[in-house]
Design an enzyme around this catalytic site. Structure first.
Site, PDB file in Angstrom:
ATOM      1  N   GLY B  18     -48.457 -30.514  26.983  1.00 38.70           N
ATOM      2  CA  GLY B  18     -47.021 -30.558  26.666  1.00 38.70           C
ATOM      3  C   GLY B  18     -46.766 -30.148  25.223  1.00 38.70           C
ATOM      4  O   GLY B  18     -47.701 -29.968  24.436  1.00 38.70           O
ATOM      5  N   ARG B  19     -45.472 -30.010  24.878  1.00 42.51           N
ATOM      6  CA  ARG B  19     -45.111 -29.568  23.528  1.00 42.51           C
ATOM      7  C   ARG B  19     -45.618 -30.563  22.470  1.00 42.51           C
ATOM      8  O   ARG B  19     -46.290 -30.195  21.516  1.00 42.51           O
ATOM      9  CB  ARG B  19     -43.585 -29.446  23.451  1.00 42.51           C
ATOM     10  CG  ARG B  19     -43.063 -28.667  22.271  1.00 42.51           C
ATOM     11  CD  ARG B  19     -41.566 -28.410  22.427  1.00 42.51           C
ATOM     12  NE  ARG B  19     -40.825 -29.674  22.479  1.00 42.51           N
ATOM     13  CZ  ARG B  19     -40.296 -30.275  21.399  1.00 42.51           C
ATOM     14  NH1 ARG B  19     -40.426 -29.738  20.203  1.00 42.51           N
ATOM     15  NH2 ARG B  19     -39.644 -31.404  21.522  1.00 42.51           N
ATOM     16  N   ILE B  96     -47.658 -43.660  22.787  1.00 42.36           N
ATOM     17  CA  ILE B  96     -46.605 -43.138  21.929  1.00 42.36           C
ATOM     18  C   ILE B  96     -45.245 -43.230  22.637  1.00 42.36           C
ATOM     19  O   ILE B  96     -44.222 -43.439  21.997  1.00 42.36           O
ATOM     20  CB  ILE B  96     -46.899 -41.649  21.591  1.00 42.36           C
ATOM     21  CG1 ILE B  96     -48.267 -41.505  20.897  1.00 42.36           C
ATOM     22  CG2 ILE B  96     -45.781 -41.039  20.762  1.00 42.36           C
ATOM     23  CD1 ILE B  96     -48.390 -42.214  19.583  1.00 42.36           C
ATOM     24  N   TYR B 159     -43.762 -45.150   7.051  1.00 46.11           N
ATOM     25  CA  TYR B 159     -44.087 -43.963   6.234  1.00 46.11           C
ATOM     26  C   TYR B 159     -43.471 -44.113   4.850  1.00 46.11           C
ATOM     27  O   TYR B 159     -44.063 -43.763   3.840  1.00 46.11           O
ATOM     28  CB  TYR B 159     -43.550 -42.657   6.838  1.00 46.11           C
ATOM     29  CG  TYR B 159     -43.853 -42.393   8.300  1.00 46.11           C
ATOM     30  CD1 TYR B 159     -44.864 -43.066   8.970  1.00 46.11           C
ATOM     31  CD2 TYR B 159     -43.120 -41.435   9.000  1.00 46.11           C
ATOM     32  CE1 TYR B 159     -45.115 -42.804  10.316  1.00 46.11           C
ATOM     33  CE2 TYR B 159     -43.367 -41.171  10.335  1.00 46.11           C
ATOM     34  CZ  TYR B 159     -44.354 -41.861  10.989  1.00 46.11           C
ATOM     35  OH  TYR B 159     -44.592 -41.606  12.300  1.00 46.11           O
ATOM     36  N   GLU B 209     -39.596 -56.807  11.250  1.00 48.16           N
ATOM     37  CA  GLU B 209     -38.156 -56.671  11.445  1.00 48.16           C
ATOM     38  C   GLU B 209     -37.658 -57.864  12.248  1.00 48.16           C
ATOM     39  O   GLU B 209     -38.455 -58.668  12.738  1.00 48.16           O
ATOM     40  CB  GLU B 209     -37.817 -55.351  12.151  1.00 48.16           C
ATOM     41  CG  GLU B 209     -38.405 -55.221  13.538  1.00 48.16           C
ATOM     42  CD  GLU B 209     -38.329 -53.797  14.103  1.00 48.16           C
ATOM     43  OE1 GLU B 209     -38.326 -52.827  13.336  1.00 48.16           O
ATOM     44  OE2 GLU B 209     -38.275 -53.678  15.337  1.00 48.16           O
ATOM     45  N   HIS B 247     -34.569 -50.566  18.209  1.00 48.41           N
ATOM     46  CA  HIS B 247     -35.753 -51.016  18.951  1.00 48.41           C
ATOM     47  C   HIS B 247     -35.364 -52.088  19.967  1.00 48.41           C
ATOM     48  O   HIS B 247     -34.555 -52.960  19.662  1.00 48.41           O
ATOM     49  CB  HIS B 247     -36.775 -51.646  17.995  1.00 48.41           C
ATOM     50  CG  HIS B 247     -37.518 -50.640  17.173  1.00 48.41           C
ATOM     51  ND1 HIS B 247     -38.080 -50.976  15.957  1.00 48.41           N
ATOM     52  CD2 HIS B 247     -37.802 -49.338  17.373  1.00 48.41           C
ATOM     53  CE1 HIS B 247     -38.675 -49.907  15.456  1.00 48.41           C
ATOM     54  NE2 HIS B 247     -38.513 -48.906  16.287  1.00 48.41           N
TER      55      HIS B 247
END
Lengths: 369, 292
Positions: B18-19, B96, B159, B209, B247
């Site tokens: 897949g991409r 993922i 990140y 969170e 989320h």
């Protein structure tokens, strides 16, 4: 997706879980008619908000005349954002005791959990912890009869009550699994002469599994904008402030909101436009935000899969086509940062490299001195 | 040293043609990850980024035994692919995929538990042992070797924080993304236990969170058994109750999972809670120099 009580009860009926006799009414005349059939009734507003009882959206009526008056009153109520368009008119139960029964998925054990208490009828958070039995179910074992015996031992009940639990819980568990429920709650679970009856039904279906339940009605509890955002596959929540916020990722969007508040500003929304959005989708997200008429626009991009040039290009396009004349504070770092910055410069937007600077700038512009 | 994965970890990519699958296979290879095969039903025999593609996970395991697998499979098919990988003997499964149905996640976790396998995610960016092995979708350049173990429920925010650390020349041992869903394979406490045992990890950064009780459980573990310094940052201070903040797991329900209860629990356990991401490098820097 939360289901209205009457739809939850329809599911219960299909799974042979006892519910009161009842009829749905859309006006006072229909409510009176139902009361003529059922005798003494309880009239319940069909809305998703939890505190119907306290709000006065549940009423008893002894005869059709009273049912008509109460129905009229409830139909004119405004609960939260929603009006009342449907009423459930049910036979008034002769309740001896009120229990609590629910099944949900427990994030801690990663498994379904059955919650049972002999203290029903009140808010679940008011039930003392030691009076609530929590039974974790291994999904590969499923709910078995021995579990009822153990739950009843812990509750200290036997005889008829145990038989009633043994009949009810397995059906509820099967429903829970088969409709992909996040939560099924019966509160109160009424103990009557005729056995257990589910006096209420709170059913929440997992949004991510709705695609495999096309038979379920679509129920919306969202604002027009939240619905539009959903169509665009954006995570959007409306808030009360006037700084519109857009970022890529749920955590960083929340952190941006927190920082705005920290510096004394008020966020107008939560908008996470996700990772790897293309120009079109990013532009649509922007237009949605601009449609809310905020005072300031704050964009916080930390590019990973999301490319800075794509976000900048989308911004430039929207600025050219529809015009963006409110103050903008833009933070742009990560993948293709230099290209993105150059695009923004062309449309007269200077971007920041840190979140801190961008948020402070946004809050300052919101409060011109 | 590092936790969960290292330079010897052999990685399978499910959905490699897949991409997303092919792009991130390239990125993982560029980082130095030992990607040894891919799975894509009906596409066996193809080659993606120089990596052989197999029809089934069983075939892949027969020809190129792998320790870990990363899934780039659309949500409706993710359960089948996850169970296939676990059944074929994968020890570390990285999911993922976003929007996996809750009951599917429950089944995947139960299966993994019965096999003694570790699941990371779903709805995660994956995990990376800096400089050694990356199994995920995070941008390569922020993950440089160093003394800090990082565990996070969210992606971009992680990140952002690792970016702050990197700018201040503080590297990481392993960075683990737990995932934003209500049911995920790893909780803070699982990862903290690993960091506690890892000699190279000198301090731990926890990015949490609102919603759920994983931060409170982490606090209990830190106070009873963690000897290394821990810094935490929590998102969602300004979130109203009852609203899902992106989320599935980030929601304050029935008064539980609030920002204040988490901060209180962590502080009581001796965890330094940062108010802003930008403060974190200094806080960690101080703790590192104190403990050395």
């Amino acid at each position: 997706m939360k289901l209205y009580e009457h739809i939850g009860k329809k599911l219960f009926f299909r799974y042979d879980i006892p519910i009161p006799y009842g009829k749905l009414a859309e006006n006072a005349a229909e409510a009176a008619e139902a009361a003529a059939d059922l005798g003494e009734v309880v009239i319940k507003a069909q809305v998703l908000s939890g505190k119907r009882g306290k709000a006065g959206a549940i009423a008893f009526a002894a005869d059709p005349g009273e049912a008509r008056r109460e129905a009229d009153r409830i139909l004119q109520m405004n609960l939260g954002d929603a009006g009342v368009s449907k009423l459930l008119v049910e036979e008034k139960l002769n309740i001896e005791q009120e229990f609590y029964l629910a099944i949900t998925v427990d994030g801690t054990t990663r498994r379904p959990i059955v919650l049972v208490s002999l203290d029903g009828g009140m808010d679940v958070e008011e039930v003392p912890e030691e009076r609530m039995i929590r039974w974790t179910v291994d999904p590969y074992i499923g709910f078995q009869d021995y579990m009822v015996r153990e739950i009843c031992r812990r509750l200290g009940v036997g005889g008829e009550l145990r038989k009633e639990f043994a009949s009810l819980i397995p059906k509820l568990y099967r429903l829970f699994r088969e409709v992909d429920a996040e939560l099924i709650e019966i509160n109160p679970l009424a103990v009557t002469q005729k056995g257990f009856i589910a006096a209420d039904a709170k059913v929440t279906i997992d949004d991510d599994a709705l695609y495999r339940h096309p038979q379920l009605p679509v129920i919306r509890e969202k604002t027009v904008l939240e619905l539009k955002a959903e169509e665009l596959d954006l995570a959007y929540v409306e808030l009360d402030g006037d700084i519109a916020i857009m970022a890529n990722g749920a955590g960083i969007t929340m952190a941006t909101l927190d920082m705005v508040q920290h510096y004394g500003g008020a966020p107008a929304n939560f908008l996470d436009f996700g990772g790897g959005a293309d120009i079109e989708k990013t532009a649509q997200a922007l237009e949605l935000l601009l449609g809310t008429n905020p005072r300031v626009l704050l964009i916080n991009i930390f590019g990973g899969i999301t490319r800075c040039d794509v976000v900048a290009e989308a911004f430039a396009r929207v600025k050219e086509t529809r015009g963006i004349d409110l103050p903008v504070s833009f933070r742009l770092v990560g993948t293709n940062e230099a290209e993105g910055r150059a695009i923004l410069q062309k449309v007269g937007i200077k971007s920041f490299t840190t979140m801190d600077e961008a948020v402070r700038h946004a809050v300052e512009m919101d409060r011109p001195s | 040293m590092a936790i969960y994965i290292n330079q010897d970890t052999r990685v399978l990519v499910q959905g490699i043609t897949g991409r997303q699958g092919s792009f991130h296979t390239g990125q993982m290879l560029a980082y130095g990850t030992k990607v040894i095969g891919g799975v894509s039903p009906g596409k066996g025999g193809q080659v993606v980024e120089g990596i052989p593609v197999f029809d089934t996970a069983f075939e892949a395991m027969e020809k190129e035994p792998a320790d870990a697998s990363i899934l780039f499979i659309p949500a409706p098919y993710a359960k089948d692919a996850a169970l296939e990988a676990l059944d074929a003997g994968i020890r570390i499964l990285v999911l993922i995929t976003e929007h996996i149905p809750l009951h599917d996640a429950v089944e995947i976790m139960a299966c993994a538990e019965s096999r003694g396998a570790t699941v990371v995610g779903p709805n995660t960016f994956g995990l990376v042992s800096s400089g050694l092995c990356k199994i995920g979708i995070m941008p390569n350049r922020y993950f440089i070797p160093g003394p800090v173990g990082v565990v996070s429920r969210s992606g971009t925010l992680c990140y952002e924080i690792v970016g702050h650390l990197t700018e201040n020349r503080i590297g990481t041992t392993t960075v683990v993304g737990l995932g934003g869903d209500r049911v995920v394979g790893l909780h803070f406490i699982d990862v903290l236990k690993q960091f506690a045992k890892d000699d190279d990890t000198k301090a731990v950064m926890l990015v949490g969170e609102i919603g759920g009780s994983a931060e409170e459980e982490a606090a209990a573990f830190v106070s009873s058994s963690m000897r290394k310094p821990v810094v935490a940052y929590l998102a969602g201070r300004s979130a109203p109750p009852g609203k899902r903040m992106g989320h599935a797991g980030a929601i304050i329900e029935r008064g539980r999972g609030t920002f204040d209860s988490k901060v209180k629990a962590l502080q009581k356990a001796g965890v330094a809670v940062a108010e802003m991401p930008a403060e974190i490098p200094e806080m960690i820097g101080d703790l590192l120099s104190e403990s050395s």
